[in-house]
Design a protein around this motif. Structure first.
Motif, PDB file in Angstrom:
ATOM      1  N   MET A  14      -3.819   3.296  -1.910  1.00  0.00           N
ATOM      2  CA  MET A  14      -2.652   3.804  -1.178  1.00  0.00           C
ATOM      3  C   MET A  14      -3.053   4.578   0.077  1.00  0.00           C
ATOM      4  O   MET A  14      -2.222   4.791   0.957  1.00  0.00           O
ATOM      5  CB  MET A  14      -1.794   4.695  -2.084  1.00  0.00           C
ATOM      6  CG  MET A  14      -0.999   3.902  -3.107  1.00  0.00           C
ATOM      7  SD  MET A  14       0.046   4.969  -4.110  1.00  0.00           S
ATOM      8  CE  MET A  14       1.039   5.752  -2.843  1.00  0.00           C
ATOM      9  N   GLY A  66      -2.007   3.055   3.303  1.00  0.00           N
ATOM     10  CA  GLY A  66      -0.581   2.936   3.625  1.00  0.00           C
ATOM     11  C   GLY A  66      -0.039   4.213   4.207  1.00  0.00           C
ATOM     12  O   GLY A  66      -0.737   5.218   4.287  1.00  0.00           O
ATOM     13  N   VAL A  96       0.807  -1.223   0.000  1.00  0.00           N
ATOM     14  CA  VAL A  96       0.000   0.000   0.000  1.00  0.00           C
ATOM     15  C   VAL A  96       0.840   1.274   0.000  1.00  0.00           C
ATOM     16  O   VAL A  96       0.294   2.375  -0.026  1.00  0.00           O
ATOM     17  CB  VAL A  96      -1.005   0.005   1.178  1.00  0.00           C
ATOM     18  CG1 VAL A  96      -2.103  -1.014   0.947  1.00  0.00           C
ATOM     19  CG2 VAL A  96      -0.301  -0.242   2.503  1.00  0.00           C
ATOM     20  N   ALA A  97       2.162   1.137   0.009  1.00  0.00           N
ATOM     21  CA  ALA A  97       3.035   2.306  -0.107  1.00  0.00           C
ATOM     22  C   ALA A  97       3.611   2.446  -1.516  1.00  0.00           C
ATOM     23  O   ALA A  97       4.341   3.392  -1.793  1.00  0.00           O
ATOM     24  CB  ALA A  97       4.165   2.220   0.911  1.00  0.00           C
ATOM     25  N   ASN A  98       3.262   1.534  -2.405  1.00  0.00           N
ATOM     26  CA  ASN A  98       3.798   1.549  -3.763  1.00  0.00           C
ATOM     27  C   ASN A  98       2.984   2.498  -4.637  1.00  0.00           C
ATOM     28  O   ASN A  98       1.791   2.271  -4.853  1.00  0.00           O
ATOM     29  CB  ASN A  98       3.755   0.133  -4.350  1.00  0.00           C
ATOM     30  CG  ASN A  98       4.374   0.038  -5.725  1.00  0.00           C
ATOM     31  OD1 ASN A  98       4.623   1.026  -6.394  1.00  0.00           O
ATOM     32  ND2 ASN A  98       4.610  -1.192  -6.158  1.00  0.00           N
ATOM     33  N   PRO A  99       3.601   3.566  -5.180  1.00  0.00           N
ATOM     34  CA  PRO A  99       2.845   4.520  -6.003  1.00  0.00           C
ATOM     35  C   PRO A  99       2.301   3.918  -7.296  1.00  0.00           C
ATOM     36  O   PRO A  99       1.443   4.510  -7.934  1.00  0.00           O
ATOM     37  CB  PRO A  99       3.860   5.627  -6.296  1.00  0.00           C
ATOM     38  CG  PRO A  99       5.192   5.050  -6.007  1.00  0.00           C
ATOM     39  CD  PRO A  99       4.996   3.948  -5.021  1.00  0.00           C
ATOM     40  N   LYS A 133      -5.425   3.664  -7.459  1.00  0.00           N
ATOM     41  CA  LYS A 133      -4.541   4.522  -6.665  1.00  0.00           C
ATOM     42  C   LYS A 133      -5.076   4.813  -5.262  1.00  0.00           C
ATOM     43  O   LYS A 133      -4.304   4.989  -4.328  1.00  0.00           O
ATOM     44  CB  LYS A 133      -4.286   5.819  -7.430  1.00  0.00           C
ATOM     45  CG  LYS A 133      -2.959   6.445  -7.136  1.00  0.00           C
ATOM     46  CD  LYS A 133      -2.650   7.524  -8.165  1.00  0.00           C
ATOM     47  CE  LYS A 133      -1.343   8.168  -7.937  1.00  0.00           C
ATOM     48  NZ  LYS A 133      -0.189   7.337  -8.133  1.00  0.00           N
TER      49      LYS A 133
END
Length: 194
Positions: A109, A112, A98-101, A106
């Motif tokens: 996120m 995260g 959940v921190a991956n852009p 979207k």
């Protein structure tokens, strides 16, 4: 602990768990299992999802064992500070990054980044080497931060119905072993390494 001694809370991820998903099948099979329902499965709102999980835990009458998949893992971990009832353990499958852009959609996120404090109950993470929503190294890192045991599921995709994990009997067997090592007593934390 036996499965029948616990309230098994099924926490699905984004879009819920359809009729062929292993979580739905387990819910039908396990007599003490119930699903944490969300108002919006396709448009998750972090605060609403976290509140629903915390309320389900706190309304339980027996020790709780959480079975979370994908965004349900993120929701569960975020809800931990709001738990007022004994959680005996958590079975966390295919946590998304959940921190991956690059994560899509979207708005996921907003769940995260993950808290990195150790979880206050035994936990078991199952992650895949080729999960499109999380690199295995990321899953391994967060599992270690949480003090969780991690199982490498090999090339199992997102461990859902689409990746061929409808009934997922191996997962149910692993879950049964996990539960058998838990305690109904909040203290002490069982040793899951043996």
């Amino acid at each position: 602990m036996r499965v029948s001694q616990a309230d098994i809370l099924i926490v699905p991820g984004y879009k819920g768990a359809g009729p062929e998903h292993w979580q739905t099948r387990w819910e039908r099979r396990l007599s003490t299992a119930r699903r944490v329902e969300q108002a919006e499965w396709s448009k998750p709102v972090r605060e609403d999802w976290v509140k629903a999980v915390a309320e389900a835990v706190n309304a339980s009458t027996r020790p709780v064992v959480i079975v979370a998949h994908s965004l349900g893992v993120a929701t569960t971990v975020l809800a931990v500070p709001h738990f007022r009832h004994h959680v005996a353990g958590a079975f966390l499958v295919a946590p998304p990054d959940v921190a991956n852009p690059k994560l899509r959609p979207k708005h996921l996120m907003t769940f995260g980044p993950y808290p990195r404090e150790p979880l206050p109950f035994p936990s078991f993470v199952i992650a895949s080497q080729n999960d499109p929503f999380c690199d295995y190294a990321v899953a391994e890192d967060i599992a270690h931060a949480w003090g969780a045991l991690i199982l490498d599921a090999g090339n199992s995709g997102h461990i859902d119905a689409e990746s061929g994990h409808g009934p997922w009997p191996e997962g149910l067997l692993t879950f049964g072993k996990f539960v058998s090592r838990l305690s109904t007593d909040p203290l002490p934390r069982p040793d899951l390494t043996t």
